[in-house]
Design an enzyme around this catalytic site. Structure first.
Site, short mmCIF file in Angstrom:
data_model
loop_
_atom_site.label_atom_id
_atom_site.label_comp_id
_atom_site.label_asym_id
_atom_site.label_seq_id
_atom_site.Cartn_x
_atom_site.Cartn_y
_atom_site.Cartn_z
N ASN A 112 -11.93 -1.20 -0.21
CA ASN A 112 -12.06 -0.08 -1.12
C ASN A 112 -12.32 -0.47 -2.57
O ASN A 112 -12.35 0.38 -3.45
CB ASN A 112 -10.80 0.80 -1.05
CG ASN A 112 -10.58 1.33 0.35
OD1 ASN A 112 -11.52 1.70 1.04
ND2 ASN A 112 -9.34 1.32 0.79
N THR A 113 -12.50 -1.76 -2.83
CA THR A 113 -12.95 -2.26 -4.13
C THR A 113 -14.27 -2.98 -3.89
O THR A 113 -14.34 -3.89 -3.06
CB THR A 113 -11.93 -3.22 -4.75
OG1 THR A 113 -10.71 -2.50 -5.02
CG2 THR A 113 -12.45 -3.83 -6.05
N SER A 132 -9.19 -5.76 0.99
CA SER A 132 -9.33 -4.31 0.95
C SER A 132 -10.81 -3.94 0.96
O SER A 132 -11.60 -4.54 0.22
CB SER A 132 -8.68 -3.73 -0.31
OG SER A 132 -9.02 -2.37 -0.45
N GLY A 174 0.80 -1.22 0.00
CA GLY A 174 0.00 0.00 0.00
C GLY A 174 0.83 1.26 0.00
O GLY A 174 0.41 2.27 -0.56
N SER A 186 1.31 2.50 8.54
CA SER A 186 0.87 3.74 9.17
C SER A 186 1.84 4.20 10.25
O SER A 186 2.04 5.41 10.45
CB SER A 186 -0.53 3.56 9.77
OG SER A 186 -1.47 3.26 8.77
N LYS A 216 2.70 1.34 -4.11
CA LYS A 216 1.80 0.51 -4.90
C LYS A 216 2.39 0.08 -6.23
O LYS A 216 2.04 -0.97 -6.76
CB LYS A 216 0.48 1.27 -5.16
CG LYS A 216 -0.34 1.52 -3.90
CD LYS A 216 -1.60 2.29 -4.23
CE LYS A 216 -2.42 2.55 -2.98
NZ LYS A 216 -3.00 1.33 -2.44
N ASN A 243 -5.50 -6.61 7.14
CA ASN A 243 -5.68 -5.39 6.36
C ASN A 243 -6.33 -4.32 7.25
O ASN A 243 -6.41 -4.48 8.47
CB ASN A 243 -6.55 -5.70 5.13
CG ASN A 243 -6.21 -4.86 3.93
OD1 ASN A 243 -5.98 -3.65 4.04
ND2 ASN A 243 -6.18 -5.48 2.76
N LYS A 292 -3.99 -12.34 2.35
CA LYS A 292 -4.16 -11.25 3.31
C LYS A 292 -5.63 -11.09 3.63
O LYS A 292 -6.46 -10.94 2.73
CB LYS A 292 -3.60 -9.95 2.74
CG LYS A 292 -3.57 -8.80 3.77
CD LYS A 292 -2.76 -7.63 3.26
CE LYS A 292 -2.60 -6.56 4.33
NZ LYS A 292 -1.73 -5.45 3.87
N ASN A 312 -8.06 5.41 4.39
CA ASN A 312 -7.85 5.55 2.96
C ASN A 312 -8.91 4.80 2.18
O ASN A 312 -9.42 3.78 2.63
CB ASN A 312 -6.44 5.08 2.56
CG ASN A 312 -6.40 3.61 2.19
OD1 ASN A 312 -6.71 3.23 1.06
ND2 ASN A 312 -6.02 2.78 3.16
N ARG A 313 -9.24 5.32 1.02
CA ARG A 313 -10.10 4.63 0.07
C ARG A 313 -9.48 4.77 -1.32
O ARG A 313 -10.12 5.18 -2.28
CB ARG A 313 -11.54 5.18 0.12
CG ARG A 313 -11.69 6.69 0.02
CD ARG A 313 -13.16 7.08 -0.09
NE ARG A 313 -13.37 8.51 -0.17
CZ ARG A 313 -13.67 9.29 0.85
NH1 ARG A 313 -13.79 8.77 2.08
NH2 ARG A 313 -13.86 10.59 0.68
N MET A 314 -8.20 4.42 -1.39
CA MET A 314 -7.45 4.62 -2.62
C MET A 314 -8.05 3.83 -3.78
O MET A 314 -8.15 4.33 -4.90
CB MET A 314 -5.99 4.22 -2.42
CG MET A 314 -5.30 4.95 -1.27
SD MET A 314 -5.23 6.74 -1.46
CE MET A 314 -4.02 6.88 -2.75
N GLY A 315 -8.43 2.58 -3.54
CA GLY A 315 -9.07 1.79 -4.58
C GLY A 315 -8.11 1.16 -5.58
O GLY A 315 -8.39 1.12 -6.78
N PHE A 316 -6.98 0.63 -5.09
CA PHE A 316 -6.01 -0.06 -5.95
C PHE A 316 -5.59 0.83 -7.13
O PHE A 316 -5.53 0.38 -8.27
CB PHE A 316 -6.57 -1.38 -6.49
CG PHE A 316 -6.77 -2.47 -5.48
CD1 PHE A 316 -6.30 -2.36 -4.19
CD2 PHE A 316 -7.44 -3.64 -5.84
CE1 PHE A 316 -6.49 -3.39 -3.26
CE2 PHE A 316 -7.63 -4.66 -4.93
CZ PHE A 316 -7.16 -4.55 -3.64
#
Length: 343
Positions: free
Chosen positions: A182-183, A180, A65, A324, A68, A251, A222, A113-117
């Site tokens: 976020n997907t 994750s 993360g 983090s 990436k 995660n 994971k 975070n919500r980066m979304g890969f």
């Protein structure tokens, strides 16, 4: 050792989190090229651990993360990590979720975070890994793989197989990220039927790749910290059934219990940092009780001190990863954790 991070952090924390993240990594790259990182970062004394046929120079790794796309491997490797996990990468490039998509919660020493890969695609990442001095000098580089957001969840296995084929030759190990938040629907892959199907597809593909390259690369999974005991035990049993080599716990969490009253506390995404520490440790304990010594556990979640790293190992982890904690503590955290586990 870099003492300047405590001076730089207030300035960085005045910036948008994603901008600060990218700026920090870019400046680390410059410092590496100029020889400053090796000059000012105290390298931990070797403390090798051999797990899954891989000898890790020390038990502290970088969690997936943070890098990436594999753009900063050499600079991150200079911080003293025993191994780096790159990704999550997907078969095709994708921009990730709309910005803003990363938030700090300093009062809780946490991030959401919500980066979304967001990534440049697996082929670009593999090329960068090959170019890195760290990899060329036999540094341990794990590749974390996921599915594209546009791929229907029922077709997820095809994306994971494509990504595994792309990274297989260069990866020290491969991590399958099904946790994750976020997907959309990704965590549904942790259910028995879908996970069994996914692991079966990966098992077939790995056998073919093992024959082609003459080596069986370790395959890790994971998982999330938000699973109940029955689900954790089910996943543990499936990993043994399909011959996976290790499990990474955990995660980010979707729970907001610890941060609901803080600014940004109710932003969508995965919560990491100090608030997830206890939950991830409990997952490790549950896994250890189920798996014994049959499958190694890599502990991650809320490690902000050497004592936190010790807690993961005492719960049953063989290795630990940080992310983090690096944002809040800086590079000193790596050598502190290595020293704590050596003791």
């Amino acid at each position: 050792m870099i003492d300047s991070y405590s001076f730089l952090r207030p300035w960085l924390f005045c910036l948008d989190p994603e901008r600060a993240h990218n700026l920090t990594l870019s400046n680390m790259d410059r410092a590496y090229r100029w020889g400053l990182l090796e000059r000012f970062v105290t390298q931990p004394a070797p403390d090798p651990r051999t797990i899954c046929g891989i000898t890790f120079p020390n038990p502290i790794g970088l969690a997936a993360g943070l890098d990436k796309d594999g753009k900063h491997i050499d600079a991150l490797g200079a911080l003293g990590f025993g191994f780096l996990e790159i990704g999550t990468v997907t078969p095709r490039p994708q921009p990730g979720n709309p910005k803003p998509r990363m938030f700090r919660l300093p009062e809780a020493q946490a991030l959401i975070n919500r980066m979304g890969f967001n990534n440049d695609g697996v082929d670009a990442c593999v090329a960068r890994v090959r170019r890195s001095r760290y990899w060329q000098n036999a540094g341990v580089v794990g590749l974390n793989i996921g599915k594209n957001a546009s791929t229907p969840i029922e077709d997820a296995a095809s994306d994971y197989v494509l990504a595994m084929k792309a990274v297989y030759e260069i990866a020290s190990y491969i991590t399958v990220n099904i946790s994750s938040p976020n997907t959309q629907n990704l965590r549904a892959l942790q259910g028995e039927e879908m996970l069994r199907s996914l692991l079966g597809s990966l098992d077939v593909a790995r056998e073919e790749l093992s024959d082609r390259f003459g080596v069986r690369k370790p395959l890790f999974l994971k998982i999330a910290p938000d699973l109940d005991v029955a689900d954790i035990n089910l996943i543990a049993d499936l990993l043994l059934e399909f011959g996976l080599d290790a499990i990474i716990a955990t995660n980010t969490t979707v729970s907001r219990t610890a941060v609901a009253n803080l600014e940004h506390g109710n932003e969508a995404g995965g919560l990491s940092g100090a608030p997830v520490r206890a939950a991830s440790t409990e997952v490790i304990k549950t896994l250890k009780a189920r798996l014994g010594n049959d499958l190694p556990i890599i502990g991650v979640g809320g490690i902000l001190s050497g004592q936190d790293a010790q807690e993961k190992v005492s719960a049953g982890a063989s290795l630990v990863q940080i992310y983090s904690g690096l944002i809040y503590r800086g590079p000193d955290l790596v050598s502190e954790c290595v020293s704590a586990l050596r003791k």
